[in-house]
Design a protein around this motif. Structure first.
Motif, short mmCIF file in Angstrom:
data_model
loop_
_atom_site.label_atom_id
_atom_site.label_comp_id
_atom_site.label_asym_id
_atom_site.label_seq_id
_atom_site.Cartn_x
_atom_site.Cartn_y
_atom_site.Cartn_z
N SER A 40 0.84 -1.21 0.00
CA SER A 40 0.00 0.00 0.00
C SER A 40 0.87 1.25 0.00
N GLY A 41 0.49 2.20 -0.85
CA GLY A 41 1.16 3.50 -0.87
C GLY A 41 0.29 4.55 -0.23
N HIS A 42 0.61 5.82 -0.46
CA HIS A 42 -0.16 6.89 0.16
C HIS A 42 -0.23 8.09 -0.78
N VAL A 43 -1.42 8.60 -0.97
CA VAL A 43 -1.60 9.82 -1.77
C VAL A 43 -2.46 10.80 -1.00
N ASN A 44 -2.23 12.08 -1.25
CA ASN A 44 -3.10 13.15 -0.76
C ASN A 44 -3.85 13.73 -1.95
N LEU A 45 -5.08 14.10 -1.74
CA LEU A 45 -5.88 14.73 -2.80
C LEU A 45 -6.32 16.10 -2.30
N THR A 46 -5.88 17.14 -3.00
CA THR A 46 -6.25 18.51 -2.64
C THR A 46 -7.22 19.06 -3.66
N LEU A 47 -8.36 19.56 -3.19
CA LEU A 47 -9.41 20.11 -4.05
C LEU A 47 -9.36 21.63 -4.00
N GLY A 48 -9.31 22.25 -5.16
CA GLY A 48 -9.28 23.70 -5.21
C GLY A 48 -8.81 24.17 -6.57
N THR A 49 -8.58 25.45 -6.70
CA THR A 49 -8.10 26.03 -7.95
C THR A 49 -6.60 26.30 -7.84
N ALA A 50 -5.86 25.77 -8.80
CA ALA A 50 -4.40 25.93 -8.75
C ALA A 50 -3.98 27.30 -9.26
N PRO A 51 -2.94 27.89 -8.67
CA PRO A 51 -2.39 29.13 -9.22
C PRO A 51 -1.89 28.90 -10.64
N ARG A 52 -2.00 29.90 -11.47
CA ARG A 52 -1.62 29.72 -12.87
C ARG A 52 -0.14 29.43 -13.05
N ASP A 53 0.70 29.93 -12.12
CA ASP A 53 2.13 29.73 -12.29
C ASP A 53 2.59 28.38 -11.75
N LEU A 54 1.69 27.66 -11.08
CA LEU A 54 2.04 26.33 -10.56
C LEU A 54 0.95 25.34 -10.96
N SER A 95 -5.67 29.44 0.51
CA SER A 95 -6.12 28.97 1.82
C SER A 95 -7.46 28.25 1.77
N ASP A 96 -8.26 28.46 0.72
CA ASP A 96 -9.59 27.86 0.65
C ASP A 96 -9.55 26.51 -0.05
N LEU A 97 -8.71 25.61 0.47
CA LEU A 97 -8.54 24.29 -0.12
C LEU A 97 -8.96 23.21 0.85
N LEU A 98 -9.34 22.08 0.29
CA LEU A 98 -9.66 20.92 1.09
C LEU A 98 -8.69 19.80 0.71
N THR A 99 -7.91 19.33 1.67
CA THR A 99 -6.98 18.23 1.43
C THR A 99 -7.50 16.97 2.10
N VAL A 100 -7.68 15.93 1.31
CA VAL A 100 -8.14 14.65 1.82
C VAL A 100 -6.91 13.83 2.17
N ASP A 101 -6.78 13.47 3.45
CA ASP A 101 -5.57 12.80 3.91
C ASP A 101 -5.90 11.97 5.14
N PHE A 102 -5.16 10.87 5.33
CA PHE A 102 -5.38 10.01 6.49
C PHE A 102 -4.16 9.99 7.41
N VAL A 103 -3.19 10.84 7.13
CA VAL A 103 -2.00 10.95 7.96
C VAL A 103 -1.93 12.37 8.49
N PRO A 104 -1.58 12.58 9.78
CA PRO A 104 -1.52 13.94 10.32
C PRO A 104 -0.65 14.85 9.48
N ALA A 105 -1.09 16.10 9.32
CA ALA A 105 -0.37 17.04 8.47
C ALA A 105 1.07 17.24 8.93
N GLU A 106 1.30 17.18 10.26
CA GLU A 106 2.65 17.37 10.77
C GLU A 106 3.58 16.29 10.23
N SER A 107 3.07 15.07 10.11
CA SER A 107 3.89 13.97 9.60
C SER A 107 4.17 14.16 8.11
N ILE A 108 3.15 14.60 7.37
CA ILE A 108 3.30 14.74 5.93
C ILE A 108 4.32 15.82 5.59
#
Length: 257
Positions: free
Chosen positions: A18-32, A39-52
């Motif tokens: 098993s691997g691990h992925v994060n999924l972030t929902l939102g609008t990406a900046p044009r330069d990236l 700041s108005d993003l939702l990140t779906v994750d099952f590991v604490p942010a501090e660890s990531i």
């Protein structure tokens, strides 16, 4: 895609990585492109942010995420013995992202389970052509070559595999089971603890440890291991099994709390 330590599980005679992925929902900046920093993003994750934050990551596109999902469905079908259904999921995963070599490895396993040894070899050799040190494809190809009675070739590949992966997944666990059969409970306990040290969240490892402790007469430690087995179980049946055994163990020592 977050680079984390390998997490293995096993079911129906198949080992799953098993691997691990994060999924972030939102609008990406044009330069990236593909990376959203507002700041108005939702990140779906099952590991604490501090660890990531301390982990290395690699940005992957939507096609790869879809391929990962379909590959997971193929693995689930394999686990249930549904080989034909697994094939179609793996095939579609590769149509979504032909560079997702994990799906080629899955396809190799599917072909082998279906009895198509030549096709299995082609799929696995394709993986190794891209990633010569891919131990999953290499270990599966060893099995395929043995199926074809090409034992000298299998032995050469097995030697390479031992260099890359000196201690295969479940090695300590399987050795612990052998020790249990011989009544060597202290040795079994040591081996189960070594397996847990490198994969801390697989319920069967704790169940083995519970049995070893029970064999040693240490009911308190057996109870602790059973609790961890139940907490880490991934199916209702396994959870009920461990809960029932825990209740039985408590009945042997009513003073245990």
């Amino acid at each position: 895609s977050v680079f984390v330590e390998e997490a293995w599980s096993r079911s129906a005679g198949i080992a799953f990585l098993s691997g691990h992925v994060n999924l972030t929902l939102g609008t990406a900046p044009r330069d990236l492109p593909g990376i959203a920093l507002s700041s108005d993003l939702l990140t779906v994750d099952f590991v604490p942010a501090e660890s990531i934050r301390r982990q290395r990551v690699r940005v992957i596109d939507e096609a790869t995420i879809v391929a990962m999902y379909m590959n997971n469905r193929a693995a689930e079908n394999l686990n249930e013995g549904q080989v034909d259904e697994a094939y179609w999921w793996a095939r579609e995963a590769l149509l979504q992202d032909p560079k997702y070599v994990t799906a080629f490895n899955t396809l190799g396993v599917i072909y082998r389970r279906h009895g198509d040894s030549a096709a299995a070899e082609l799929a696995l050799r394709h993986v190794l052509a891209q990633e010569p040190a891919n131990v999953q494809a290499m270990s599966n190809l060893v099995l395929v070559l043995k199926d074809q009675f090409r034992l000298p070739e299998a032995a050469v590949l097995q030697a390479q595999l031992l260099v890359l992966q000196p201690v295969p997944p479940f090695k300590y666990f399987d050795d612990g089971l052998l020790a249990m059969q011989k009544g060597a409970y202290q040795e079994a306990k040591r081996l189960f603890e070594k397996e847990i040290a490198r994969s801390a969240y697989f319920h069967e490892f704790y169940f083995g440890l519970a049995l070893a402790n029970y064999g040693l007469g240490d009911l308190s430690e057996a109870r602790k291991a059973l609790i961890l087995a139940a907490e880490n179980s991934t199916t209702r049946d396994n959870h009920q099994l461990y809960t029932a055994k825990l209740a039985w163990l408590k009945a042997q020592r009513p003073s245990l709390h």
